[in-house]
Design a protein around this motif. Structure first.
Motif, PDB file in Angstrom:
ATOM      1  N   LEU A  53      18.680   1.546  98.065  1.00 48.86           N
ATOM      2  CA  LEU A  53      19.207   2.864  98.438  1.00 48.86           C
ATOM      3  C   LEU A  53      18.260   3.639  99.352  1.00 48.86           C
ATOM      4  O   LEU A  53      18.700   4.339 100.253  1.00 48.86           O
ATOM      5  CB  LEU A  53      19.491   3.691  97.182  1.00 48.86           C
ATOM      6  N   MET A  54      16.959   3.554  99.095  1.00 48.67           N
ATOM      7  CA  MET A  54      15.995   4.349  99.879  1.00 48.67           C
ATOM      8  C   MET A  54      14.696   3.576 100.036  1.00 48.67           C
ATOM      9  O   MET A  54      13.672   3.931  99.441  1.00 48.67           O
ATOM     10  CB  MET A  54      15.744   5.705  99.216  1.00 48.67           C
ATOM     11  N   LEU A  65      17.350  -0.572  92.522  1.00 46.61           N
ATOM     12  CA  LEU A  65      18.229   0.440  93.118  1.00 46.61           C
ATOM     13  C   LEU A  65      17.526   1.161  94.268  1.00 46.61           C
ATOM     14  O   LEU A  65      18.082   1.329  95.349  1.00 46.61           O
ATOM     15  CB  LEU A  65      18.658   1.457  92.053  1.00 46.61           C
ATOM     16  N   ALA A  66      16.277   1.570  94.031  1.00 44.60           N
ATOM     17  CA  ALA A  66      15.531   2.315  95.052  1.00 44.60           C
ATOM     18  C   ALA A  66      15.297   1.457  96.287  1.00 44.60           C
ATOM     19  O   ALA A  66      15.370   1.938  97.412  1.00 44.60           O
ATOM     20  CB  ALA A  66      14.197   2.796  94.481  1.00 44.60           C
ATOM     21  N   GLN A 121      11.282   5.505 101.122  1.00 45.89           N
ATOM     22  CA  GLN A 121      10.612   6.268 100.070  1.00 45.89           C
ATOM     23  C   GLN A 121      10.054   5.340  99.000  1.00 45.89           C
ATOM     24  O   GLN A 121       8.954   5.527  98.504  1.00 45.89           O
ATOM     25  CB  GLN A 121      11.569   7.266  99.418  1.00 45.89           C
ATOM     26  N   ALA A 122      10.839   4.323  98.623  1.00 45.52           N
ATOM     27  CA  ALA A 122      10.425   3.440  97.535  1.00 45.52           C
ATOM     28  C   ALA A 122       9.111   2.742  97.871  1.00 45.52           C
ATOM     29  O   ALA A 122       8.312   2.441  96.991  1.00 45.52           O
ATOM     30  CB  ALA A 122      11.513   2.411  97.248  1.00 45.52           C
ATOM     31  N   ASP A 123       8.879   2.499  99.166  1.00 46.61           N
ATOM     32  CA  ASP A 123       7.659   1.788  99.559  1.00 46.61           C
ATOM     33  C   ASP A 123       6.505   2.716  99.919  1.00 46.61           C
ATOM     34  O   ASP A 123       5.490   2.272 100.443  1.00 46.61           O
ATOM     35  CB  ASP A 123       7.957   0.845 100.736  1.00 46.61           C
ATOM     36  N   GLY A 124       6.646   4.017  99.684  1.00 47.13           N
ATOM     37  CA  GLY A 124       5.515   4.926  99.862  1.00 47.13           C
ATOM     38  C   GLY A 124       5.536   5.734 101.136  1.00 47.13           C
ATOM     39  O   GLY A 124       4.483   6.229 101.557  1.00 47.13           O
ATOM     40  N   SER A 125       6.710   5.898 101.769  1.00 52.04           N
ATOM     41  CA  SER A 125       6.868   6.754 102.961  1.00 52.04           C
ATOM     42  C   SER A 125       5.752   6.517 103.984  1.00 52.04           C
ATOM     43  O   SER A 125       5.046   7.443 104.385  1.00 52.04           O
ATOM     44  CB  SER A 125       6.886   8.238 102.566  1.00 52.04           C
ATOM     45  N   LEU A 126       5.588   5.270 104.403  1.00 53.49           N
ATOM     46  CA  LEU A 126       4.501   4.911 105.318  1.00 53.49           C
ATOM     47  C   LEU A 126       4.844   5.346 106.742  1.00 53.49           C
ATOM     48  O   LEU A 126       6.004   5.334 107.148  1.00 53.49           O
ATOM     49  CB  LEU A 126       4.259   3.402 105.265  1.00 53.49           C
ATOM     50  N   LEU A 132      12.422  -1.814  86.264  1.00 54.76           N
ATOM     51  CA  LEU A 132      12.904  -2.855  87.178  1.00 54.76           C
ATOM     52  C   LEU A 132      14.213  -2.425  87.826  1.00 54.76           C
ATOM     53  O   LEU A 132      14.420  -2.574  89.031  1.00 54.76           O
ATOM     54  CB  LEU A 132      13.093  -4.152  86.395  1.00 54.76           C
ATOM     55  N   MET A 133      15.084  -1.863  87.013  1.00 52.32           N
ATOM     56  CA  MET A 133      16.378  -1.423  87.515  1.00 52.32           C
ATOM     57  C   MET A 133      16.209  -0.312  88.561  1.00 52.32           C
ATOM     58  O   MET A 133      16.852  -0.336  89.613  1.00 52.32           O
ATOM     59  CB  MET A 133      17.191  -0.903  86.329  1.00 52.32           C
ATOM     60  N   ILE A 134      15.324   0.647  88.283  1.00 52.61           N
ATOM     61  CA  ILE A 134      15.071   1.723  89.250  1.00 52.61           C
ATOM     62  C   ILE A 134      14.498   1.126  90.540  1.00 52.61           C
ATOM     63  O   ILE A 134      14.885   1.515  91.652  1.00 52.61           O
ATOM     64  CB  ILE A 134      14.087   2.763  88.682  1.00 52.61           C
ATOM     65  N   ALA A 135      13.589   0.161  90.395  1.00 59.10           N
ATOM     66  CA  ALA A 135      12.965  -0.438  91.578  1.00 59.10           C
ATOM     67  C   ALA A 135      14.011  -1.133  92.441  1.00 59.10           C
ATOM     68  O   ALA A 135      13.988  -1.020  93.668  1.00 59.10           O
ATOM     69  CB  ALA A 135      11.872  -1.420  91.156  1.00 59.10           C
TER      70      ALA A 135
END
Lengths: 207, 566
Positions: free
Chosen positions: A37-38, A33-34, A41-46, A28-31
């Motif tokens: 921050l990015m 932050l991501a 990328q976090a959503d799959g570089s669509l 959850l924490m990584i999600a």
């Protein structure tokens, strides 16, 4: 006996707390932050077109069949480029099936690219590991150059320059291999056709 | 082969060499309970955990109690994952409506993740819910890795302690490995991977209308957080079926570099930790050098074999090395390097399909595992694995000069050698016997994806991978009851059949009196010792497996040169 039952209790409690910390809080924490921050990328570089419709992702190759497009590598993922069935052919080097498939690939490539050089780049005739390889080698792009030039009425020089522009070089010169993203290359080709016809309205929306 | 390929391998090794000392001394400080950079932040959590789980951190355990705690905790974790997989359809965070596992597959998967093998007979992207991936698989990645590290530390204590019979407290070692080591490294690594493009979200899969108006469904989920611990903990179980070959798990050469370094990082650092405990850093570096030599030899062979390519394919007019089952962004060197490292360690993640490697390349991967995965090895298991070989080497060296063998001042006697031999026998017995059975069993043979010697290699690879808790596969096998059950047995024996003798050996050494070194003492940090150690590893591993390997990859390589196919 007492000691052993204590160990069972400790194991259960330990499983409980560590599942919460490492199984839930950590991802959850990584999600979170991501996401901040990015987000791309976090959503799959669509990849979206001008109207915002999702037409692809950097994380998945696609099937291209038209003569005017650069083609991807053969794929063993499902019926080809199925991201929910990622995987390779898993055929060994002495497998009849591998040799037959490769022979068919070679024949197909020869028929489609009569003006191409004599030897076929290895990546273009073989299936990738994921079946989703979004990229081909610059040699594999150049191999298809004459065909794409004929079909799109673009000159070989223009396309050669485009391939060069779209080639991603290895990091620091030695980490990874030179490569071209097929979807992005085809988008760039379409953009070039568009620009040739309507030079004033030309926007380089695709890098 | 290209010089850039060699440069890439050299670069990875350089990072590992540079990281070994700082990380190794940090690990030593953590397990000694000394104050460190993260103490302020993590000590309250650590002590909160002890209070919650009713653990007395001061209480030290004898090897029997330590091993008992390992077994019971593993059993609880295995049962937990088994239950989770049987019921995941009823639980939340299942956006793609993954159904419940069949019992035999759930059992195989539960054992596989408990034993740090991560053998996968399912496709992650369709069979697993996001919840199962997070609280089942990724959680196991953390705790099975931490368990391995804890056992390595216990074994180090046993060998280096003087006049204390106990090995430490399993719960304390487990907690420290999780909190101070795996968690911070995973946080940094997961963000780095996400930056390179690995998704991290809780979305439904994304519907894509492709450029030629086809339709694709792109898997989404908390992939980055699971990806990094899969490599740091040398677990190897992928979020999706294609594992680290999929762009979703490993999108760029830089992410590939991060993943490769992660596989070796902790295993290498533990050799330094060992030197610290032994109060003689040379003891640690001697082991490091032996491992590094085996690594470089392995990489060179795989890279050469893959670059030479497949002559049968060359005849069709295709140029270059063997790109079947490899990704363009990694190419030959990036794939050969990853494959070597994943079989050197007990990781088993793949960024290229091992089934499609040339026979010679595949042989080296097979051998890496058959040698017991002691080249940096699994986190923890690599170190306790090679220490068993060190004991054997000291014993053999002692026999050669006719003196009672001793290691770090402690006499190696009958009991220690028995434990070491027991552990050394587990691997060949539980790899070769089931291979022999499966080679004549119709229900096993029916599922093979390849015929001829390559089919035999698939069987041999499966059990070599299972017993060494690697988890990579020559992917051609189809899951059925036989494979699910036989591999689960092999994985369990391979994990605990080494852990128990290793702990017993540590317990037996812990209590021994230290004899002062004399002129006749065999130096265990000299170049001669390093060579002898490599020799013992190769002789024990290679000679046991040579006949079987000859029937598979070796004969296939010869026939491939002749152009024979099946």
């Amino acid at each position: 006996m007492n000691k052993r039952s204590a160990t069972w209790g400790q194991s259960l409690l330990y499983t409980f707390w560590s599942v919460i910390v490492f199984g839930l809080l950590y991802p959850l924490m990584i999600a979170i932050l991501a996401h901040y921050l990015m987000p791309i990328q976090a959503d799959g570089s669509l990849i979206r077109d001008k109207h915002g419709v999702i037409i692809g992702s950097s994380l998945s190759g696609q099937l291209f069949t038209k003569q005017g497009y650069f083609h991807s590598r053969p794929s063993a993922a499902g019926n080809g480029y199925d991201p929910t069935q990622s995987g390779g052919s898993n055929l060994g080097p002495t497998s009849n099936k591998l040799i037959e498939t490769t022979r068919a690939n070679v024949l197909h490539l020869r028929q489609e690219n009569p003006q191409a050089p004599a030897t076929i780049p290895a990546d273009l005739a073989s299936t990738s590991a994921s079946g989703l390889d979004p990229e081909i080698s610059p040699e594999a792009a150049t191999f298809q150059l004459a065909r794409v030039a004929n079909a799109t009425q673009l000159s070989g020089t223009q396309l050669r320059a485009l391939i060069q522009l779209q080639t991603i070089q290895p990091e620091l010169g030695f980490i990874g291999e030179p490569r071209v993203n097929v979807l992005k290359l085809n988008l760039a080709v379409q953009n070039l056709i568009f620009c040739t016809h309507l030079p004033r309205d030309c926007r380089t929306s695709v890098k | 082969m290209s010089w850039t390929g060699w440069l890439q391998a050299g670069f990875v090794l350089l990072i590992i060499i540079l990281a070994t000392k700082p990380l190794g001394s940090y690990i030593a400080a953590v397990f000694a309970g000394e104050r460190n950079v993260l103490s302020k932040l993590l000590r309250p959590i650590e002590h909160g955990c002890y209070r919650l789980c009713r653990i007395d951190p001061q209480r030290e355990m004898l090897w029997q109690e330590y091993g008992g705690a390992v077994l019971i905790f593993s059993l609880v974790g295995c049962g937990y994952l088994f239950a989770l997989l049987l019921t995941q359809a009823y639980l939340p965070l299942n956006p793609q409506h993954a159904s419940n596992f069949a019992p035999d597959l759930a059992w195989n998967t539960a054992v596989s993740f408990t034993t740090n093998t991560n053998w996968q007979f399912y496709s992650g992207e369709t069979a697993m819910s996001q919840l199962s991936q997070m609280i089942g698989l990724a959680w196991h990645n953390f705790v099975s890795a931490a368990t391995g590290i804890a056992i390595a530390i216990a074994m180090i204590r046993g060998i280096t302690r003087r006049g204390i019979a106990t090995l430490g407290n399993f719960w304390v070692d487990l907690t420290r490995a999780l909190l101070y080591l795996l968690l911070p490294l995973s946080l940094i690594g997961a963000l780095a991977l996400c930056w390179q493009g690995v998704p991290q979200n809780f979305h439904r899969y994304t519907q894509i209308t492709t450029y030629e108006h086809g339709s694709q469904l792109l898997p989404q989920g908390p992939i980055a957080s699971q990806e990094i611990i899969k490599l740091l903990g040398t677990n190897g179980g992928g979020y999706v079926n294609a594992n680290s070959a999929s762009p979703s798990e490993n999108p760029t050469p830089l992410s590939n570099l991060i993943e490769m370094v992660s596989m070796f990082l902790i295993g290498a650092a533990l050799t330094y930790t060992y030197g610290r405990y032994a109060r003689d850093q040379r003891q640690g570096w001697a082991i490091f050098v032996a491992m590094a030599i085996l690594f470089v030899a392995g990489f060179a062979s795989v890279y050469a074999a893959e670059a030479a390519g497949n002559p049968i394919v060359h005849q069709l007019g295709v140029a270059g090395g063997n790109m079947e089952g490899k990704e363009v962004r990694f190419g030959l060197p990036g794939s050969a390097l990853f494959a070597t490292m994943t079989t050197d360690t007990s990781c088993g993640a793949v960024n290229a399909m091992h089934d499609s490697f040339t026979p010679l390349g595949g042989l080296v991967l097979l051998l890496n595992m058959q040698l017991g995965e002691v080249v940096f090895g699994g986190v923890g298991s690599g170190l306790y694995g090679i220490l068993l070989f060190v004991i054997l080497t000291v014993f053999i060296a002692g026999l050669m000069v006719g003196r009672t063998p001793e290691y770090l001042g402690k006499k190696i006697e009958r009991r220690e050698v028995q434990y070491a031999i027991l552990a050394a026998l587990v691997v060949p017995i539980f790899a070769l016997l089931p291979t022999a059975i499966a080679a004549v069993l119709p229900s096993a043979l029916n599922t093979l994806g390849n015929a001829g010697p390559h089919g035999f290699s698939e069987i041999l690879y499966a059990y070599s991978s299972g017993v060494n808790n690697n988890g990579s596969a020559f992917g051609g096998l189809g899951p059925n009851l036989w494979w699910n059950l036989s591999l689960s047995v092999v994985m369990l024996v391979g994990r605990f059949g080494i852990i128990v003798p290793a702990l017993a050996l540590a317990g037996s050494l812990a209590n021994k009196r230290v004899v002062p070194a004399s002129v006749g003492t065999f130096e265990t940090c000299s170049p001669i010792f390093v060579l002898l150690l490599i020799g013992v590893i190769l002789i024990v591993g290679a000679l046991t497996f040579f006949p079987a390997d000859a029937l598979g990859p070796i004969v296939e390589q010869l026939l491939m040169q002749k152009g024979t196919t099946w």
